[in-house]
Design an enzyme around this catalytic site. Structure first.
Site, PDB file in Angstrom:
ATOM      1  CG  HIS A 143      -1.939   1.224   1.323  1.00 23.60           C
ATOM      2  ND1 HIS A 143      -1.567   2.194   1.650  1.00 23.60           N
ATOM      3  CD2 HIS A 143      -3.296   0.940   1.351  1.00 23.60           C
ATOM      4  CE1 HIS A 143      -2.724   2.868   1.625  1.00 23.60           C
ATOM      5  NE2 HIS A 143      -3.990   2.184   1.538  1.00 23.60           N
ATOM      6  CG  ASP A 220       0.365  -2.309   6.185  1.00 22.72           C
ATOM      7  OD1 ASP A 220      -0.609  -2.685   6.900  1.00 22.72           O
ATOM      8  OD2 ASP A 220       0.354  -1.914   5.086  1.00 22.72           O
ATOM      9  CD  GLN A 223      -7.021  -4.389   3.928  1.00 18.68           C
ATOM     10  OE1 GLN A 223      -8.068  -5.364   4.334  1.00 18.68           O
ATOM     11  NE2 GLN A 223      -7.104  -3.124   3.718  1.00 18.68           N
ATOM     12  CE  LYS A 246      -7.331  -0.159   5.921  1.00 17.43           C
ATOM     13  NZ  LYS A 246      -8.008   0.328   4.904  1.00 17.43           N
ATOM     14  CB  CYS A 384      -3.934   3.184  -1.742  1.00 18.36           C
ATOM     15  SG  CYS A 384      -4.943   4.525  -1.232  1.00 18.36           S
TER      16      CYS A 384
HETATM   17  N1  PLP Z   1      -1.933  -0.721   4.537  1.00 16.52           N
HETATM   18  C1  PLP Z   1      -2.772  -1.394   4.123  1.00 16.52           C
HETATM   19  C2  PLP Z   1      -2.284  -2.828   3.375  1.00 16.52           C
HETATM   20  C3  PLP Z   1      -4.127  -0.974   3.988  1.00 16.52           C
HETATM   21  O1  PLP Z   1      -4.938  -1.494   3.052  1.00 16.52           O
HETATM   22  C4  PLP Z   1      -4.234   0.209   4.059  1.00 16.52           C
HETATM   23  C5  PLP Z   1      -5.682   1.036   4.054  1.00 16.52           C
HETATM   24  O2  PLP Z   1      -6.329   0.493   3.149  1.00 16.52           O
HETATM   25  C6  PLP Z   1      -3.332   1.208   4.815  1.00 16.52           C
HETATM   26  C7  PLP Z   1      -2.110   0.729   4.971  1.00 16.52           C
HETATM   27  C8  PLP Z   1      -3.737   2.448   5.434  1.00 16.52           C
HETATM   28  O3  PLP Z   1      -4.460   2.634   6.421  1.00 16.52           O
HETATM   29  P1  PLP Z   1      -4.992   3.726   7.193  1.00 16.52           P
HETATM   30  O4  PLP Z   1      -5.502   4.576   6.009  1.00 16.52           O
HETATM   31  O5  PLP Z   1      -6.149   3.218   7.921  1.00 16.52           O
HETATM   32  O6  PLP Z   1      -3.944   4.204   7.808  1.00 16.52           O
END
Ligand code: PLP
Length: 426
Positions: A143, A220, A223, A246, A384
Site C-alpha cells: 500500500h 503492515d 488487512q 478496518k 492505493c
Molecule cells: N496498509 C494497507 C494494507 C491498507 O489496506 C491500508 C488501508 O487501506 C493502509 C495500510 C492504510 O491504512 P489507514 O488509511 O487506516 O492508515
C-alpha cells in the site's frame, strides 16, 4: 492516578454473551449500516470491507456512552471523570496488547492508524539509525502507506529502497527476496495481507530470514487483523501495525506494536504534552513507554471504541471469521470465473477475502457506478497500490472485499448486479 471502575453498561451486556454457533443473521442484526437503503429501496450490499469495515452497535454505543458519561482528558486529571476516562483508555490498551499477543502494554502505542504508525517507525527508528548505503526492503504489493514513508526516509538518510517482486498470481518471489536480503538490509517492511490482491504473505518466513541478516522488521497488518488471529510474539515481528476502522472500530485510531527494547532505544517522533517527564527551556526528559510516543491529547473515545471492537471480534471467534470468509471467497471466485472476459487479479495459493477484477473492454469505474445503483458497494481504483496496477499494466480494478458478516445472498446480489452492468456496458 487511576482508579478501578466498573464495566460500562454496554460492556456488561457484552460480557455475559457466551460465544455460540456462528449465526450469520444474528450477527448481521448487530450492524445497523448493513440494513441501510440507498437509491430508494436498495438495501446496501457492503463489499468494501478492505477500505473500512462496518461497525457493530456495541462499538457505536460504547462511543456514545463514553461521550455521554465519562468524557474527560486522560492522565492529567485528579477528578473522577478524568480517572474514568484514563481507566477506560488504558484498559483499551490492554485489550490491544492481548489482541496482538504482545508481552506488555508498554509495547502498544496508540496512533491515528496504520499510516501514522509506519511514518513513526520510518521517522523515529529509521531516520535515527539508517546510514548512507543501508537498505530498506519492501515489496511490490505494498500500500502507498508502506512505500512513501520509506522513500522520504531514504531521501533524508541516503539509504536505498529495494523491492521484492511478485509473480502474476500476486505471490512474492521468495527466491528474489533471499537474493535481495544482505548485510546491508537494515529494515524489512512488508504487508501481511495485500489489500489490492488478497495475498497472505509468508510473514514468519520473511521475519526469520530478515533477522538472519540483522534487519528489523515492520509488518503492515492493516488487512490481516480483521481476518485472522495475529500473534506478534509467535511471528517475532519487531513492529506490527493496524487500523481500528478496518476491524470494526472507529476511524482515526490504530496501534503500533514495537518490541520494548527497540522502542526504548528509539527517540520520540512528536514532541508535546504527555510524552514528557520534565521540561525546562534547557532540556526535556521523556516519559516512559508507551507515552513517549503519544504526544498531545489522544483519540480517547477511539481507543475505547477499538477495545469494544476487539471484544466483539473475540466473541465471534477467528475460527468462525476465517471459515465464513473462506467459504464466501470460494463461492465468489467460482461465480466470477463463470463470467466471460473477466480476469481476477490476485490468485495466490494463500489468499484472504479480496476479489479484484476487470472485465474486458469495460472501465471498472463504470462497473462500480452501475453496481452502486443496485445497492452494491464495491471499490474501484488503484486501491492505493499503484505499483500493483503497474505490474499488471492496468490503471484500476473493481474490488469486492469480504467480511465475516457478509453472506451468500450478498455474493449472489453482487454477481447479479455485475451481470446487469456488463450487459448495459457491452
Ligand atoms: N496498509 C494497507 C494494507 C491498507 O489496506 C491500508 C488501508 O487501506 C493502509 C495500510 C492504510 O491504512 P489507514 O488509511 O487506516 O492508515
Amino acid at each position: 492516578m487511576t482508579v478501578a471502575h466498573d464495566l460500562q453498561p454496554e460492556e456488561k451486556k457484552q460480557a455475559i454473551v457466551v460465544p455460540g454457533p456462528f449465526d450469520i443473521e444474528r450477527i448481521r442484526a448487530d450492524f445497523p449500516t448493513l440494513h441501510e437503503k440507498v437509491h430508494g429501496d436498495k438495501t446496501v450490499v457492503y463489499l468494501d470491507n478492505a477500505a473500512t469495515s462496518q461497525k457493530p452497535r456495541i462499538v457505536i454505543d460504547t462511543l456514545n456512552h463514553y461521550y455521554t458519561h465519562d468524557n474527560s482528558n486522560v492522565h492529567r486529571g485528579v477528578h473522577s471523570l478524568s480517572q474514568r476516562a484514563t481507566f477506560a483508555y488504558e484498559r483499551a490498551r490492554g485489550k490491544v496488547k492481548n489482541f496482538l499477543g504482545a508481552e506488555s502494554e508498554k509495547e502498544i502505542i496508540f496512533t491515528r492508524g496504520t499510516t501514522e504508525a509506519i511514518n513513526i517507525v520510518a521517522q523515529s527508528y529509521g531516520r535515527t539509525f539508517l546510514r548512507e548505503g543501508d537498505e530498506i526492503l519492501i515489496s511490490e504489493m505494498e500500500h502507498h502507506a508502506n512505500i512513501v514513508p520509506w522513500q522520504m526516509v531514504r531521501n533524508q538518510t541516503g539509504a536505498k529502497l529495494r523491492v521484492i517482486p511478485m509473480n502474476d498470481r500476486g505471490e512474492l518471489l521468495m527466491e528474489d527476496f533471499y537474493k535481495l536480503l544482505t548485510k546491508r538490509t537494515k529494515i524489512v517492511s512488508f504487508v501481511h495481507v495485500s489489500n489490492a490482491l488478497g495475498t497472505i504473505n509468508p510473514a514468519k518466513e520473511i521475519i526469520d530470514a530478515a533477522h538472519g541478516v540483522g534487519a528489523v522488521v515492520l509488518v503492515d497488518g492493516a488487512q490481516a487483523v480483521p481476518h485472522t488471529r495475529v500473534d506478534v510474539r509467535e511471528l517475532d515481528a519487531d513492529f506490527y501495525t493496524f487500523s481500528a476502522h478496518k476491524v470494526l472500530g472507529p476511524t482515526g485510531i490504530g496501534a503500533l506494536y514495537g518490541k520494548r527494547d527497540l522502542l526504548e532505544r528509539t527517540p520520540p517522533w512528536q514532541g508535546g504534552g504527555d510524552m514528557i517527564d520534565r521540561v525546562t527551556f534547557e532540556e526535556t526528559t521523556y516519559n516512559d513507554l508507551p507515552h513517549k510516543f503519544e504526544a498531545g491529547t489522544p483519540h480517547i473515545a477511539g481507543a475505547i471504541g477499538l477495545g469494544a471492537a476487539i471484544d466483539y471480534m473475540h466473541r465471534i471467534g477467528f475460527e468462525n471469521v476465517e471459515q465464513q470468509e473462506a467459504n464466501l471467497l470460494l463461492y465468489g471466485t467460482e461465480r466470477l470465473s463463470e463470467i466471460e472476459g473477466l480476469r481476477i487479479y490476485g490468485t495466490a495459493a494463500d489468499k484472504a477475502g479480496v476479489l479484484s477484477f476487470n472485465v474486458d473492454g469495460i472501465h471498472p469505474h463504470d462497473l462500480g457506478s452501475i453496481m452502486d445503483m443496485e445497492g452494491i458497494a464495491t471499490r474501484v481504483g488503484h486501491h492505493c497500490a499503484q505499483p500493483v496496477m503497474q505490474h499488471f499494466g492496468i490503471p484500476a480494478t473493481c474490488r469486492a472485499s469480504l467480511a465475516f458478516y457478509n453472506n451468500t445472498e450478498d455474493m449472489d446480489l453482487f454477481v447479479q448486479a455485475l451481470y446487469k452492468a456488463i450487459r448495459m456496458l457491452k
